[in-house]
Design a protein around this motif. Structure first.
Motif, PDB file in Angstrom:
ATOM      1  N   PRO A 105      28.331 -40.354  -3.282  1.00  0.00           N
ATOM      2  CA  PRO A 105      29.208 -39.662  -2.341  1.00  0.00           C
ATOM      3  C   PRO A 105      30.178 -38.680  -2.991  1.00  0.00           C
ATOM      4  O   PRO A 105      31.135 -38.283  -2.343  1.00  0.00           O
ATOM      5  CB  PRO A 105      29.971 -40.806  -1.703  1.00  0.00           C
ATOM      6  N   LYS A 106      29.966 -38.273  -4.245  1.00  0.00           N
ATOM      7  CA  LYS A 106      30.880 -37.298  -4.851  1.00  0.00           C
ATOM      8  C   LYS A 106      30.676 -35.941  -4.187  1.00  0.00           C
ATOM      9  O   LYS A 106      29.561 -35.466  -4.069  1.00  0.00           O
ATOM     10  CB  LYS A 106      30.635 -37.166  -6.352  1.00  0.00           C
ATOM     11  N   ARG A 107      31.782 -35.327  -3.752  1.00  0.00           N
ATOM     12  CA  ARG A 107      31.738 -34.018  -3.101  1.00  0.00           C
ATOM     13  C   ARG A 107      32.803 -33.133  -3.721  1.00  0.00           C
ATOM     14  O   ARG A 107      33.901 -33.595  -4.017  1.00  0.00           O
ATOM     15  CB  ARG A 107      32.004 -34.126  -1.604  1.00  0.00           C
ATOM     16  N   PHE A 108      32.475 -31.867  -3.889  1.00  0.00           N
ATOM     17  CA  PHE A 108      33.387 -30.909  -4.493  1.00  0.00           C
ATOM     18  C   PHE A 108      33.446 -29.647  -3.646  1.00  0.00           C
ATOM     19  O   PHE A 108      32.473 -29.285  -2.995  1.00  0.00           O
ATOM     20  CB  PHE A 108      32.909 -30.511  -5.896  1.00  0.00           C
ATOM     21  N   THR A 109      34.586 -28.989  -3.683  1.00  0.00           N
ATOM     22  CA  THR A 109      34.715 -27.659  -3.106  1.00  0.00           C
ATOM     23  C   THR A 109      35.177 -26.727  -4.221  1.00  0.00           C
ATOM     24  O   THR A 109      35.898 -27.140  -5.131  1.00  0.00           O
ATOM     25  CB  THR A 109      35.741 -27.606  -1.953  1.00  0.00           C
ATOM     26  N   ALA A 110      34.748 -25.487  -4.136  1.00  0.00           N
ATOM     27  CA  ALA A 110      35.111 -24.500  -5.140  1.00  0.00           C
ATOM     28  C   ALA A 110      35.766 -23.312  -4.450  1.00  0.00           C
ATOM     29  O   ALA A 110      35.292 -22.849  -3.413  1.00  0.00           O
ATOM     30  CB  ALA A 110      33.877 -24.048  -5.913  1.00  0.00           C
ATOM     31  N   ARG A 111      36.866 -22.836  -5.027  1.00  0.00           N
ATOM     32  CA  ARG A 111      37.577 -21.685  -4.478  1.00  0.00           C
ATOM     33  C   ARG A 111      37.789 -20.675  -5.585  1.00  0.00           C
ATOM     34  O   ARG A 111      38.298 -21.015  -6.643  1.00  0.00           O
ATOM     35  CB  ARG A 111      38.914 -22.121  -3.903  1.00  0.00           C
ATOM     36  N   ARG A 112      37.388 -19.447  -5.325  1.00  0.00           N
ATOM     37  CA  ARG A 112      37.536 -18.385  -6.317  1.00  0.00           C
ATOM     38  C   ARG A 112      38.775 -17.567  -6.002  1.00  0.00           C
ATOM     39  O   ARG A 112      39.022 -17.223  -4.848  1.00  0.00           O
ATOM     40  CB  ARG A 112      36.314 -17.483  -6.304  1.00  0.00           C
ATOM     41  N   VAL A 113      39.550 -17.256  -7.019  1.00  0.00           N
ATOM     42  CA  VAL A 113      40.762 -16.453  -6.882  1.00  0.00           C
ATOM     43  C   VAL A 113      40.565 -15.177  -7.697  1.00  0.00           C
ATOM     44  O   VAL A 113      40.364 -15.242  -8.901  1.00  0.00           O
ATOM     45  CB  VAL A 113      42.004 -17.222  -7.392  1.00  0.00           C
ATOM     46  N   ARG A 114      40.611 -14.056  -7.014  1.00  0.00           N
ATOM     47  CA  ARG A 114      40.483 -12.767  -7.698  1.00  0.00           C
ATOM     48  C   ARG A 114      41.709 -11.930  -7.379  1.00  0.00           C
ATOM     49  O   ARG A 114      41.865 -11.458  -6.267  1.00  0.00           O
ATOM     50  CB  ARG A 114      39.254 -12.021  -7.203  1.00  0.00           C
ATOM     51  N   THR A 115      42.544 -11.782  -8.354  1.00  0.00           N
ATOM     52  CA  THR A 115      43.724 -10.921  -8.242  1.00  0.00           C
ATOM     53  C   THR A 115      43.812 -10.112  -9.524  1.00  0.00           C
ATOM     54  O   THR A 115      43.128 -10.434 -10.505  1.00  0.00           O
ATOM     55  CB  THR A 115      45.018 -11.755  -8.074  1.00  0.00           C
ATOM     56  N   PRO A 116      44.642  -9.082  -9.538  1.00  0.00           N
ATOM     57  CA  PRO A 116      44.797  -8.332 -10.789  1.00  0.00           C
ATOM     58  C   PRO A 116      45.288  -9.216 -11.941  1.00  0.00           C
ATOM     59  O   PRO A 116      44.971  -8.977 -13.098  1.00  0.00           O
ATOM     60  CB  PRO A 116      45.842  -7.266 -10.446  1.00  0.00           C
ATOM     61  N   GLU A 117      46.039 -10.270 -11.612  1.00  0.00           N
ATOM     62  CA  GLU A 117      46.582 -11.144 -12.650  1.00  0.00           C
ATOM     63  C   GLU A 117      45.608 -12.239 -13.078  1.00  0.00           C
ATOM     64  O   GLU A 117      45.675 -12.740 -14.191  1.00  0.00           O
ATOM     65  CB  GLU A 117      47.865 -11.832 -12.163  1.00  0.00           C
ATOM     66  N   ALA A 118      44.737 -12.657 -12.178  1.00  0.00           N
ATOM     67  CA  ALA A 118      43.874 -13.803 -12.487  1.00  0.00           C
ATOM     68  C   ALA A 118      42.498 -13.646 -11.859  1.00  0.00           C
ATOM     69  O   ALA A 118      42.346 -13.063 -10.794  1.00  0.00           O
ATOM     70  CB  ALA A 118      44.512 -15.085 -11.976  1.00  0.00           C
ATOM     71  N   ASN A 119      41.517 -14.186 -12.521  1.00  0.00           N
ATOM     72  CA  ASN A 119      40.151 -14.279 -12.013  1.00  0.00           C
ATOM     73  C   ASN A 119      39.681 -15.670 -12.386  1.00  0.00           C
ATOM     74  O   ASN A 119      39.228 -15.909 -13.502  1.00  0.00           O
ATOM     75  CB  ASN A 119      39.270 -13.202 -12.639  1.00  0.00           C
ATOM     76  N   THR A 120      39.836 -16.613 -11.453  1.00  0.00           N
ATOM     77  CA  THR A 120      39.537 -18.004 -11.759  1.00  0.00           C
ATOM     78  C   THR A 120      38.740 -18.640 -10.630  1.00  0.00           C
ATOM     79  O   THR A 120      38.660 -18.122  -9.526  1.00  0.00           O
ATOM     80  CB  THR A 120      40.823 -18.825 -11.943  1.00  0.00           C
ATOM     81  N   ILE A 121      38.166 -19.796 -10.937  1.00  0.00           N
ATOM     82  CA  ILE A 121      37.526 -20.631  -9.938  1.00  0.00           C
ATOM     83  C   ILE A 121      38.156 -22.027 -10.056  1.00  0.00           C
ATOM     84  O   ILE A 121      38.262 -22.564 -11.148  1.00  0.00           O
ATOM     85  CB  ILE A 121      35.996 -20.684 -10.088  1.00  0.00           C
ATOM     86  N   THR A 122      38.583 -22.563  -8.930  1.00  0.00           N
ATOM     87  CA  THR A 122      39.207 -23.873  -8.891  1.00  0.00           C
ATOM     88  C   THR A 122      38.311 -24.821  -8.125  1.00  0.00           C
ATOM     89  O   THR A 122      37.916 -24.547  -7.000  1.00  0.00           O
ATOM     90  CB  THR A 122      40.596 -23.803  -8.212  1.00  0.00           C
ATOM     91  N   VAL A 123      37.980 -25.931  -8.746  1.00  0.00           N
ATOM     92  CA  VAL A 123      37.125 -26.949  -8.128  1.00  0.00           C
ATOM     93  C   VAL A 123      37.991 -28.167  -7.814  1.00  0.00           C
ATOM     94  O   VAL A 123      38.760 -28.621  -8.648  1.00  0.00           O
ATOM     95  CB  VAL A 123      35.964 -27.342  -9.063  1.00  0.00           C
ATOM     96  N   THR A 124      37.835 -28.677  -6.586  1.00  0.00           N
ATOM     97  CA  THR A 124      38.572 -29.854  -6.139  1.00  0.00           C
ATOM     98  C   THR A 124      37.577 -30.902  -5.672  1.00  0.00           C
ATOM     99  O   THR A 124      36.641 -30.585  -4.937  1.00  0.00           O
ATOM    100  CB  THR A 124      39.522 -29.491  -4.968  1.00  0.00           C
ATOM    101  N   ARG A 125      37.771 -32.140  -6.101  1.00  0.00           N
ATOM    102  CA  ARG A 125      36.928 -33.225  -5.616  1.00  0.00           C
ATOM    103  C   ARG A 125      37.465 -33.679  -4.274  1.00  0.00           C
ATOM    104  O   ARG A 125      38.632 -34.021  -4.138  1.00  0.00           O
ATOM    105  CB  ARG A 125      36.897 -34.395  -6.594  1.00  0.00           C
ATOM    106  N   THR A 126      36.618 -33.667  -3.247  1.00  0.00           N
ATOM    107  CA  THR A 126      37.039 -33.987  -1.883  1.00  0.00           C
ATOM    108  C   THR A 126      36.586 -35.375  -1.431  1.00  0.00           C
ATOM    109  O   THR A 126      37.112 -35.882  -0.453  1.00  0.00           O
ATOM    110  CB  THR A 126      36.537 -32.936  -0.889  1.00  0.00           C
ATOM    111  N   ALA A 127      35.619 -35.928  -2.061  1.00  0.00           N
ATOM    112  CA  ALA A 127      35.151 -37.284  -1.692  1.00  0.00           C
ATOM    113  C   ALA A 127      34.504 -37.949  -2.881  1.00  0.00           C
ATOM    114  O   ALA A 127      34.158 -37.355  -3.837  1.00  0.00           O
ATOM    115  CB  ALA A 127      34.147 -37.224  -0.545  1.00  0.00           C
TER     116      ALA A 127
END
Length: 58
Positions: free
Chosen positions: A36-58
């Motif tokens: 049951p491991k579940r993850f969501t990924a959110r990408r942030v693109r700004t002039p200051e940062a270009n990152t991907i953040t992964v959060t475990r949701t379940a």
């Protein structure tokens, strides 16, 4: 992969944006194989940062 494997529900981790394709593919694979491991990924693109953040949701 070890970081994702050890994450608890609610934990987040951030990677450089250049790894987006690899990280999203890995999250999809884990969501499919390790239920049951579940993850969501959110990408942030700004002039200051270009990152991907992964959060475990379940």
């Amino acid at each position: 992969m070890a970081i994702l494997r050890e994450m608890e529900v609610g934990d987040s981790h951030e990677w450089p944006g250049q790894r987006t394709a690899y990280i999203t593919s890995l999250c999809s694979r884990i969501n499919f194989e390790w239920r049951p491991k579940r993850f969501t990924a959110r990408r942030v693109r700004t002039p200051e940062a270009n990152t991907i953040t992964v959060t475990r949701t379940a």
